[in-house]
Motif scaffolding. Structure first.
Motif, PDB file in Angstrom:
ATOM      1  N   PRO A 178       0.817  -1.228   0.000  1.00 39.43           N
ATOM      2  CA  PRO A 178       0.000   0.000   0.000  1.00 39.43           C
ATOM      3  C   PRO A 178       0.848   1.274   0.000  1.00 39.43           C
ATOM      4  O   PRO A 178       0.473   2.275  -0.602  1.00 39.43           O
TER       5      PRO A 178
ATOM      6  N   GLU B 220       1.529   3.474  -2.958  1.00 42.96           N
ATOM      7  CA  GLU B 220       0.506   4.430  -3.377  1.00 42.96           C
ATOM      8  C   GLU B 220       0.201   4.331  -4.869  1.00 42.96           C
ATOM      9  O   GLU B 220       0.032   5.324  -5.566  1.00 42.96           O
ATOM     10  N   TYR B 221       0.131   3.083  -5.335  1.00 44.33           N
ATOM     11  CA  TYR B 221      -0.195   2.815  -6.739  1.00 44.33           C
ATOM     12  C   TYR B 221      -1.638   3.240  -7.001  1.00 44.33           C
ATOM     13  O   TYR B 221      -2.542   2.862  -6.260  1.00 44.33           O
ATOM     14  N   ALA B 222      -1.853   4.024  -8.026  1.00 43.60           N
ATOM     15  CA  ALA B 222      -3.214   4.447  -8.345  1.00 43.60           C
ATOM     16  C   ALA B 222      -3.401   4.474  -9.855  1.00 43.60           C
ATOM     17  O   ALA B 222      -2.572   5.027 -10.576  1.00 43.60           O
TER      18      ALA B 222
ATOM     19  N   ALA C 296      -4.839   6.312 -11.912  1.00 43.45           N
ATOM     20  CA  ALA C 296      -5.478   7.629 -11.991  1.00 43.45           C
ATOM     21  C   ALA C 296      -5.823   8.031 -13.431  1.00 43.45           C
ATOM     22  O   ALA C 296      -6.773   8.752 -13.670  1.00 43.45           O
TER      23      ALA C 296
ATOM     24  N   TYR D 102       4.150   6.407  -5.711  1.00 37.26           N
ATOM     25  CA  TYR D 102       5.010   7.264  -4.880  1.00 37.26           C
ATOM     26  C   TYR D 102       6.435   6.706  -5.015  1.00 37.26           C
ATOM     27  O   TYR D 102       6.761   5.658  -4.439  1.00 37.26           O
TER      28      TYR D 102
ATOM     29  N   ARG E 200      -4.344  18.905   2.521  1.00 37.43           N
ATOM     30  CA  ARG E 200      -5.359  17.961   2.037  1.00 37.43           C
ATOM     31  C   ARG E 200      -6.614  18.675   1.536  1.00 37.43           C
ATOM     32  O   ARG E 200      -7.127  19.566   2.203  1.00 37.43           O
TER      33      ARG E 200
ATOM     34  N   PRO F 286      -9.449  16.671  -0.294  1.00 38.83           N
ATOM     35  CA  PRO F 286      -9.906  15.454  -0.979  1.00 38.83           C
ATOM     36  C   PRO F 286     -10.897  15.762  -2.098  1.00 38.83           C
ATOM     37  O   PRO F 286     -11.778  16.608  -1.939  1.00 38.83           O
TER      38      PRO F 286
ATOM     39  N   ARG G  87      -9.011  14.278  -9.869  1.00 43.74           N
ATOM     40  CA  ARG G  87      -9.047  12.813  -9.862  1.00 43.74           C
ATOM     41  C   ARG G  87      -7.981  12.194 -10.755  1.00 43.74           C
ATOM     42  O   ARG G  87      -7.595  11.055 -10.580  1.00 43.74           O
TER      43      ARG G  87
ATOM     44  N   ARG H 199      -2.832  13.269  -4.747  1.00 40.09           N
ATOM     45  CA  ARG H 199      -2.169  12.295  -3.885  1.00 40.09           C
ATOM     46  C   ARG H 199      -3.239  11.496  -3.147  1.00 40.09           C
ATOM     47  O   ARG H 199      -4.346  12.012  -2.931  1.00 40.09           O
ATOM     48  N   PRO H 200      -2.939  10.283  -2.745  1.00 36.03           N
ATOM     49  CA  PRO H 200      -3.960   9.479  -2.049  1.00 36.03           C
ATOM     50  C   PRO H 200      -4.442  10.142  -0.758  1.00 36.03           C
ATOM     51  O   PRO H 200      -5.551   9.870  -0.301  1.00 36.03           O
ATOM     52  N   THR H 201      -3.635  11.029  -0.185  1.00 35.45           N
ATOM     53  CA  THR H 201      -4.033  11.723   1.041  1.00 35.45           C
ATOM     54  C   THR H 201      -5.026  12.852   0.770  1.00 35.45           C
ATOM     55  O   THR H 201      -5.509  13.477   1.700  1.00 35.45           O
TER      56      THR H 201
END
Ligand SMILES: Cc1cc2nc3c(=O)[nH]c(=O)nc-3n(C[C@H](O)[C@H](O)[C@H](O)COP(=O)(O)OP(=O)(O)OC[C@H]3O[C@@H](n4cnc5c(N)ncnc54)[C@H](O)[C@@H]3O)c2cc1C
Ligand SMILES: Cc1cc2nc3c(=O)[nH]c(=O)nc-3n(C[C@H](O)[C@H](O)[C@H](O)COP(=O)(O)OP(=O)(O)OC[C@H]3O[C@@H](n4cnc5c(N)ncnc54)[C@H](O)[C@@H]3O)c2cc1C
Lengths: 380, 432
Positions: A78, A81-83, A85, A146, A221, A223, A227, A254-256
């Motif tokens: 995890p 931070e693979y996404a 996107a 990341y 942050r 959120p 996207r 970023r995932p955060t």
């Protein structure tokens, strides 16, 4: 005494990816780094894994690499931070919309998923983009990671396969078959890989690599602010077409929930003997300001996010923007895996596969010539 | 809005105000600009009322050009003699961007509290000792509330006294320093009349509150917020029900702006020569950012820096003995209230170390440098940028956060565009 089958200098994402790949070929690998895994450009960059179409050679390497990333995805921890996107290329005007059309056709002909967006679907995809943009191109399978934790993980995988990693060891001399580090220890090996990124020209004098500085800003942050990795289409022309300082709108969620804002490109000035100036990580406020203004032209609401930190990093640029992967034409046993400019995270896995194939004298899955160091260093 | 001055002073606490006064007496009549991120002058200790001379000074008593910009946060350096700040318009609107140019800048950014993590320290209701004071001043009603004050140093007494004056029931003050150290410290106070006076006054007012020495918090528990704290006292653990736990383990220099300005930081303090010049060109530093020294020391250093910045080197030098004496007092304080080694093992591996990014102590432990911990564990990556967790990581693991990137405080992205000489600050920072 022979310490390993191959010594890799540099534990950036390139060195770490090569270590894992060569270890899985059964080679005994030793990785040396002056600092720690991912400490160099790998800690400074954006980690966007993107298929590029500026040349057939760049396309082949980026696509092969992206496919390798997708295969690796299930194994990544995890913290990588693979996404998935995706990339949203934004066209501001008709000219850029035409460019989007060409890119679309290029990718589709080669089997890469891509979708043209009209202004409405563009804003539907990223509501914070300003109204009045011409359209966009969505490349849904592009990725984000990341980079520094991925580099550390790749190195960890190599170690599980039997590699040795000696961090905090600065290489001071590279000779045929041997490497000396700052404390005087000598390591011997028939093969040495220079994966020193922006420092590789210090390790191997004569490499035509120049530092190209980039600025980034991270926000607090927020959120859902965006996207996709969102980039202006003027990017490619700007990034590669000239030596002048340039900025481009390029943001990443970023995932955060933080937003990473890029980016700028500035060649380090070099003197008449071709020497760069000492490494200067300082912020160039004028170009940072330009970069922010550029981003706010596309996404005005960005201006109201809270900026936590700005920093810089250096890309290792070659004259033709393609990396150097393969044997050094004149130094026996020395291999190069460097010069990845702004695409080293993307191309790390493809580079590792190519290098492993060349070292094992296998036929690579993509033609190796465009990346061959002899194209810029001349033949042996 | 642009400002220019001969001497820029950042921080209007005792150090900054003394610097302004000393510089204003120079026959060269330098123009002086004092800025602080707070609305009023005074710093931490004089927040509710600076001495009358400070008010007269800013009103122009010394017939030199001096002005005060309140609610002004310095964000970054723009060049050798310029900084970018966030400030308000003269009519109080904003924030807007301002560029300030100067010949010399004096950093007087003071100190902040040191927190040390223990299980439960992130529960609502566990606050800093100074933080508790601030909360009450900004309206929190503590009448009839049960409170425990814990940690280390004279500040605990001050905070307990203040909370009591606002109607709180202070159940106990837990001072981690051993009783012998406190006794030795009390005796040595004899040589320092003003300090001794302060100390005695506080003790007298707090006579009815249990003051435990050699006692420290090991755990806070509660469902949604703190309900009780466990204090280790000698070989016993005492559980005290409470509504609020105010904790402070002493102070650490506020080095963030100095680091952003390019000053060398060593052992958590700004490095200066004996006349308070930092390693960055045109930058002096006075007061607690150079090391915790107390208000007297801050005042002397402020005066020295003000004199030095105004070119009065010999008068500045003449203060060296006074400064040395004040620093000796600070060293006494330091050794009396030095955190005991048990405090570094209170946190369990799953205790949060970095609150902004929810990074646990166990996640930071494997790393040998601050940068590596930051990059790989995300410690210090959040909105505090290591201001809070940096000193903790230094204390627990010896990591050394000596480097910082701009901006020195979180700020709207738009402000970064105002750094460009081409932009027009004061209007929208984004206007071309
Ligand atoms: C602003 C910016 C944004 C970017 N965005 C992206 C992006 O979105 N996508 C993408 O694919 N790429 C991106 N990049 C590029 C990417 O970050 C780099 O190409 C990549 O990280 C290079 O990896 P590397 O391993 O070659 O170099 P590095 O990570 O720099 O590693 C080199 C290593 O060699 C070590 N070393 C150097 N000299 C010695 C020595 N003498 N002895 C021992 N060790 C030594 C260093 O310590 C370092 O760890 C970006 C770069 C920048 C600057
Ligand atoms: C939370 C806390 C509570 C304290 N309570 C007491 C107490 O009750 N009794 C006691 O004797 N001592 C107390 N002290 C210690 C006392 O504050 C110091 O001994 C003394 O104030 C040091 O003076 P200084 O001028 O160095 O710093 P300070 O008084 O801290 O002044 C520094 C000033 O700089 C400003 N500043 C910082 N960064 C920036 C920036 N980037 N831009 C603009 N302005 C900036 C701050 O807002 C502050 O006003 C306390 C300290 C702290 C941290």
């Amino acid at each position: 005494m022979r310490t390993a089958d191959v010594i890799i200098i540099g534990a950036g994402i390139i060195g770490c990816a090569c270590a894992r790949r060569l270890s899985s070929d059964g080679l005994r690998v030793l990785v040396l780094d002056a600092a720690f895994p991912g400490a160099g450009a790998t800690a400074a960059g954006m980690g966007h894994i993107v298929v590029m179409d500026d040349s057939q050679a760049m396309f082949s390497l980026t696509l092969a690499s992206r496919e390798a990333w997708a295969r690796l995805a299930p194994d990544l921890p995890p913290r990588a931070e693979y996404a998935a996107a995706g990339t949203l290329w934004v066209a501001a005007d008709q000219e850029e919309l035409d460019a989007a059309g060409h890119k679309h056709a290029f990718l589709r002909e080669r089997g890469v998923k891509a979708e043209l967006l009209d202004p409405d679907s563009l804003r539907g995809a990223e509501p914070n983009l300003r109204p009045g943009l011409a359209g966009g191109l969505l490349v849904p399978d592009d990725l984000v990671v990341y980079p520094p934790t991925v580099a550390a993980w790749l190195l960890g995988q190599a170690v599980r396969l039997g590699a040795r990693a000696v961090m905090g060891s600065r290489v001071v001399r590279v000779e045929s078959g041997r490497v000396t580090i700052a404390d005087g220890s000598v390591f011997e090996s028939p093969a040495i890989v220079n994966a020193g990124g922006q420092w590789s020209q210090d390790l191997t004098p004569g490499l035509p690599i120049r530092r190209r500085k980039g600025h980034l800003v991270i926000t607090d942050r927020s959120p859902g602010f965006c996207r996709h990795q969102v980039i202006e289409l003027g990017y490619i022309k700007k990034a590669h077409a000239s030596d002048e300082d340039s900025v481009a709108f390029n943001i990443q969620p970023r995932p955060t929930g933080q937003v990473l804002i890029g980016s700028s490109r500035q060649f380090d000035p070099i003197d008449e003997r071709g020497h760069g100036r000492p490494l200067d990580h300082g912020i160039d406020h004028a170009i940072l300001a330009r970069m922010i203004r550029r981003a706010a032209e596309y996404m005005p609401t960005l201006a109201g996010l809270r900026a936590l930190r700005a920093w810089t990093g250096f890309r290792a640029a070659t004259p033709d923007s393609l990396p150097l992967i393969g044997p050094h034409p004149r130094i026996p046993g020395l291999w190069l895996a460097t010069g990845h400019e702004g695409l080293g995270v993307t191309n790390s896995l493809g580079t590792a596969d190519l290098l492993a194939d060349l070292m094992a004298a296998r036929t690579p899955t993509i033609p190796a010539e465009p990346y061959s160091p002899s194209r810029v260093l001349g033949d042996g | 809005m642009d400002h220019s001055c001969d001497i820029l002073i950042i921080g209007a606490g005792p150090a900054g105000l003394h610097a302004a006064r000393a510089a204003s007496r120079s026959t060269r009549r330098p123009s002086i600009l004092l800025v602080d991120e707070n609305p009023s002058i005074g710093g931490q200790i004089w927040r509710r009322g600076a001495p009358a001379w400070a008010g007269r000074l800013l009103a122009g008593a010394n017939a030199c050009s001096i002005s005060y910009l309140s609610s002004t946060t310095v964000l970054q350096r723009l060049g050798p003699r310029a900084v970018l700040a966030s400030t308000l318009t003269p009519s109080g609107r904003g924030p807007i961007a301002a560029r300030i140019t100067f010949d010399t800048v004096i950093l007087a950014t003071g100190a902040r509290e040191l927190f040390l993590p223990f299980p439960g320290w992130t529960l609502p209701g566990v606050v800093g000792a100074g933080g508790a004071q601030a909360l009450v001043k900004s309206g929190l009603d503590v009448t009839g509330k049960r409170m425990v004050v814990a940690g280390s140093g004279p500040l605990l007494l001050a905070v307990a006294g203040f909370l009591r004056s606002r109607g709180a029931l202070v159940a106990a003050i837990a001072e981690q320093a051993p009783p012998a150290a406190i006794r030795r410290f009390a005796l040595s106070l004899a040589g320092y009349p003003t300090k001794a006076f302060q100390g005695l006054m506080l003790r007298a007012r707090l006579a009815s509150v249990p003051y435990w020495t050699g006692a420290w918090p090991i755990r806070a528990t509660g469902t949604d917020r703190i309900e009780r704290v466990t204090i280790r006292r000698g070989d016993r653990d005492v559980e005290i029900p409470c509504d609020l736990l105010a904790c402070g383990f002493g102070l650490v220099p506020s080095i963030h702006l100095a680091a952003v300005m390019g000053c060398e930081i060593r052992d958590g303090r700004v490095v200066t020569d004996d006349l308070l010049t930092t390693t960055a060109p045109h930058v002096l530093c006075a007061g607690e950012a150079n090391g915790i020294g107390g208000v007297e020391c801050a005042a002397i250093e402020g005066e020295m820096a003000g004199l030095a910045a105004a070119g009065m080197i010999d008068p500045a030098r003449r203060l060296l003995p006074a400064r040395a004496r004040a620093r000796r007092f600070a060293a006494l304080l330091d050794s009396a209230f030095a955190p005991r080694s048990e405090l570094s093992s209170l946190a369990s591996p799953d205790t949060i170390l970095c609150r902004c990014e929810d990074v646990t102590t166990g996640e930071v432990k494997p790393y040998t440098t601050w940068r590596e911990a930051k990059i790989h564990a995300r410690c210090g990556m959040g909105s505090c940028q290591g201001r809070v967790c940096g000193p903790i990581a230094r204390y627990l693991f010896g990591l050394d956060p000596g480097d910082a990137r701009p901006p020195a405080a979180p700020v709207d992205v738009a402000f970064l565009a105002a750094a460009d000489p081409g932009a027009i600050p004061g209007e929208s920072p984004l206007s071309e």
